[in-house]
Scaffold this motif. Structure first.
Motif, short mmCIF file in Angstrom:
data_model
loop_
_atom_site.label_atom_id
_atom_site.label_comp_id
_atom_site.label_asym_id
_atom_site.label_seq_id
_atom_site.Cartn_x
_atom_site.Cartn_y
_atom_site.Cartn_z
N GLY A 11 24.80 23.73 -74.76
CA GLY A 11 24.16 22.78 -73.85
C GLY A 11 24.07 23.30 -72.43
O GLY A 11 24.19 22.54 -71.47
N THR A 13 21.69 24.17 -70.61
CA THR A 13 20.62 23.63 -69.77
C THR A 13 20.78 22.12 -69.55
O THR A 13 19.93 21.49 -68.93
CB THR A 13 19.24 23.91 -70.38
OG1 THR A 13 19.17 23.33 -71.69
CG2 THR A 13 18.98 25.41 -70.48
N GLY A 18 25.53 22.92 -68.19
CA GLY A 18 24.95 23.51 -66.99
C GLY A 18 25.92 23.54 -65.83
O GLY A 18 25.97 24.50 -65.05
N ALA A 36 25.04 31.49 -71.65
CA ALA A 36 24.34 30.21 -71.73
C ALA A 36 23.60 30.10 -73.06
O ALA A 36 22.67 30.87 -73.32
CB ALA A 36 23.36 30.08 -70.57
N THR A 38 21.19 28.15 -75.58
CA THR A 38 20.11 27.19 -75.51
C THR A 38 19.18 27.38 -76.70
O THR A 38 19.12 28.45 -77.30
CB THR A 38 19.31 27.36 -74.19
OG1 THR A 38 18.24 26.41 -74.16
CG2 THR A 38 18.75 28.77 -74.06
N ARG A 39 18.45 26.33 -77.03
CA ARG A 39 17.48 26.44 -78.12
C ARG A 39 16.20 27.15 -77.66
O ARG A 39 15.45 27.66 -78.48
CB ARG A 39 17.13 25.05 -78.66
CG ARG A 39 18.23 24.42 -79.48
CD ARG A 39 17.93 22.98 -79.81
NE ARG A 39 17.94 22.14 -78.62
CZ ARG A 39 17.88 20.81 -78.65
NH1 ARG A 39 17.81 20.18 -79.80
NH2 ARG A 39 17.89 20.11 -77.54
N ASN A 40 15.96 27.13 -76.35
CA ASN A 40 14.69 27.67 -75.83
C ASN A 40 14.95 28.51 -74.59
O ASN A 40 15.12 27.98 -73.49
CB ASN A 40 13.72 26.54 -75.52
CG ASN A 40 12.38 27.04 -74.99
OD1 ASN A 40 12.09 28.23 -75.02
ND2 ASN A 40 11.57 26.12 -74.49
N SER A 43 12.56 28.04 -71.49
CA SER A 43 12.47 26.81 -70.69
C SER A 43 12.76 27.13 -69.23
O SER A 43 13.39 28.14 -68.90
CB SER A 43 13.47 25.77 -71.20
OG SER A 43 14.80 26.17 -70.89
N ARG A 45 14.76 25.69 -67.18
CA ARG A 45 16.20 25.67 -66.88
C ARG A 45 16.88 26.93 -67.38
O ARG A 45 17.77 27.48 -66.71
CB ARG A 45 16.85 24.43 -67.49
CG ARG A 45 16.47 23.13 -66.78
CD ARG A 45 17.23 21.96 -67.34
NE ARG A 45 16.93 20.73 -66.63
CZ ARG A 45 17.47 19.55 -66.92
NH1 ARG A 45 18.36 19.45 -67.91
NH2 ARG A 45 17.15 18.46 -66.23
N ALA A 46 16.49 27.40 -68.56
CA ALA A 46 17.08 28.63 -69.08
C ALA A 46 16.72 29.82 -68.20
O ALA A 46 17.56 30.68 -67.90
CB ALA A 46 16.62 28.87 -70.52
N VAL A 56 21.69 34.67 -71.33
CA VAL A 56 21.07 33.56 -72.07
C VAL A 56 20.89 33.98 -73.52
O VAL A 56 20.30 35.03 -73.81
CB VAL A 56 19.72 33.15 -71.45
CG1 VAL A 56 19.05 32.07 -72.30
CG2 VAL A 56 19.92 32.65 -70.02
N ASP A 60 21.02 27.26 -82.16
CA ASP A 60 20.74 25.85 -82.41
C ASP A 60 21.97 25.22 -83.05
O ASP A 60 22.54 25.79 -84.00
CB ASP A 60 19.53 25.72 -83.35
CG ASP A 60 18.98 24.31 -83.42
OD1 ASP A 60 19.78 23.36 -83.55
OD2 ASP A 60 17.75 24.14 -83.37
#
Length: 321
Positions: A11, A13, A18, A36, A38-40, A43, A45-46, A56, A60
């Motif tokens: 999580g 992002t 964060g 970090a 993240t799923r994407n 993005s 934020r990423a 990064v 998932d």
């Protein structure tokens, strides 16, 4: 100089994760560096986290194999679930299980599991003071996290169980900020009576988590709770009045009224506030502000948080009388 240990952050992002990524990046002497998750990775934020210096990695929470890969080589992992994306306690429980098993398989040395109390241990399903929801929960987004604690223990993962508190950020993103009534006056409404609610800036949860990692194995196997302040509804309204320069009232509505408001999650949150109210002493005792500040000296007060965020809080027009 020894190599910095990796903290893998689920999580990253979002609010809690964060906050942890940024806390690590702001503390070059912590001995850690953030991964970090993240799923994407594309993005905004990423990309922002990558620009700040975070590694990064895509994974998932519904794909245990991807989590295992993302945790590989990490000394620590911060695990959090996302109930408000899907409103499913069963899905949240499954996500926690995937994280626990992946952390074990990857040999993670210290997991922090962001959790909450299972309210059913205090108010069983047979207790009619509070309605049962979804057939088997009192406060679904609490109960699924509390029940999932055993998944980390049973997996044999060295875990700190971190009890979080109500986010002040809910006043920005969750529509809980001051509402303008038919009389034009602003008010906040909670079914808390005059009881105090432990609460915190969401980003400070990450700062406290970093404080736990800094103290090594001290909190492994333990449950610790954090809060920025314990505030009554009247105290929060007074802080809003001071920050906004406009009077904000506090309406202590009954839980059954709050549950009837009709927005997504109203029943769950109505039960949550009632649980906080009815077991306020135990709930507050588990979340010591001085202890929280010992973990994270930059811990914000509500006044300080409002001073920074007051312009981001929407003042909604109530449809009620």
């Amino acid at each position: 100089m020894s190599e910095k240990k990796i903290i893998a952050v689920i999580g990253a992002t979002g609010a809690q994760g964060g906050g942890l990524v940024r806390a690590i990046l702001k503390d070059p002497n912590s001995g850690f560096r953030p991964r970090a998750i993240t799923r994407n990775a594309q993005s905004d934020r990423a990309k922002e986290l990558a620009g700040l210096g975070a590694e990064v990695v895509v994974a998932d929470v519904d794909d245990e194999a991807s989590l295992r890969r993302a945790f590989t080589g990490a000394s620590g992992a911060f695990c959090v679930t996302f109930f408000w994306e899907h409103f499913s306690p069963e899905k949240e429980y499954a996500e926690a299980g995937s994280m626990a098993r992946a952390a074990k398989a990857a040999g993670v040395e210290h997991v922090i599991w962001s959790t909450l109390e299972d309210s059913r241990l205090s108010i069983p399903l047979s207790d009619n003071r509070m309605p049962t929801l979804m057939g088997k929960y009192k406060v679904p987004h609490f109960d699924s996290k509390g029940e999932a604690n055993k998944l980390f223990t049973d997996a044999g993962v060295p875990t700190t169980f971190l009890l979080t508190s109500f986010y002040w950020d809910n006043f920005i993103y969750f529509g809980m900020g001051p509402q303008k009534g038919a009389d034009g006056r602003l008010a906040i409404a909670f079914p808390m009576g005059d009881k105090k609610l432990p609460s915190i800036a969401a980003e400070d949860i990450g700062g406290c988590a970093l404080g736990i990692y800094k103290r090594g194995k001290e909190f492994i196997g333990r449950t610790v709770g954090i809060a920025g302040e314990h505030l009554s509804g009247a105290e929060m309204a007074a802080a809003f009045t001071k920050a906004l320069g406009r009077e904000v009232l506090y309406h202590a509505v009954p839980p059954e009224v709050y549950r009837s408001f009709g927005f997504p999650g109203a029943e769950d949150l109505g039960n949550m506030f009632q649980f906080n109210r009815d077991f306020a002493d135990d709930f507050g005792r588990a979340r010591d502000v001085n202890f929280s500040r010992s973990l994270y000296p930059a811990l914000q007060t509500f006044d300080a948080w409002l001073a920074k965020n007051k312009d981001r809080i929407p003042l909604a027009q109530s449809s009620g009388a």
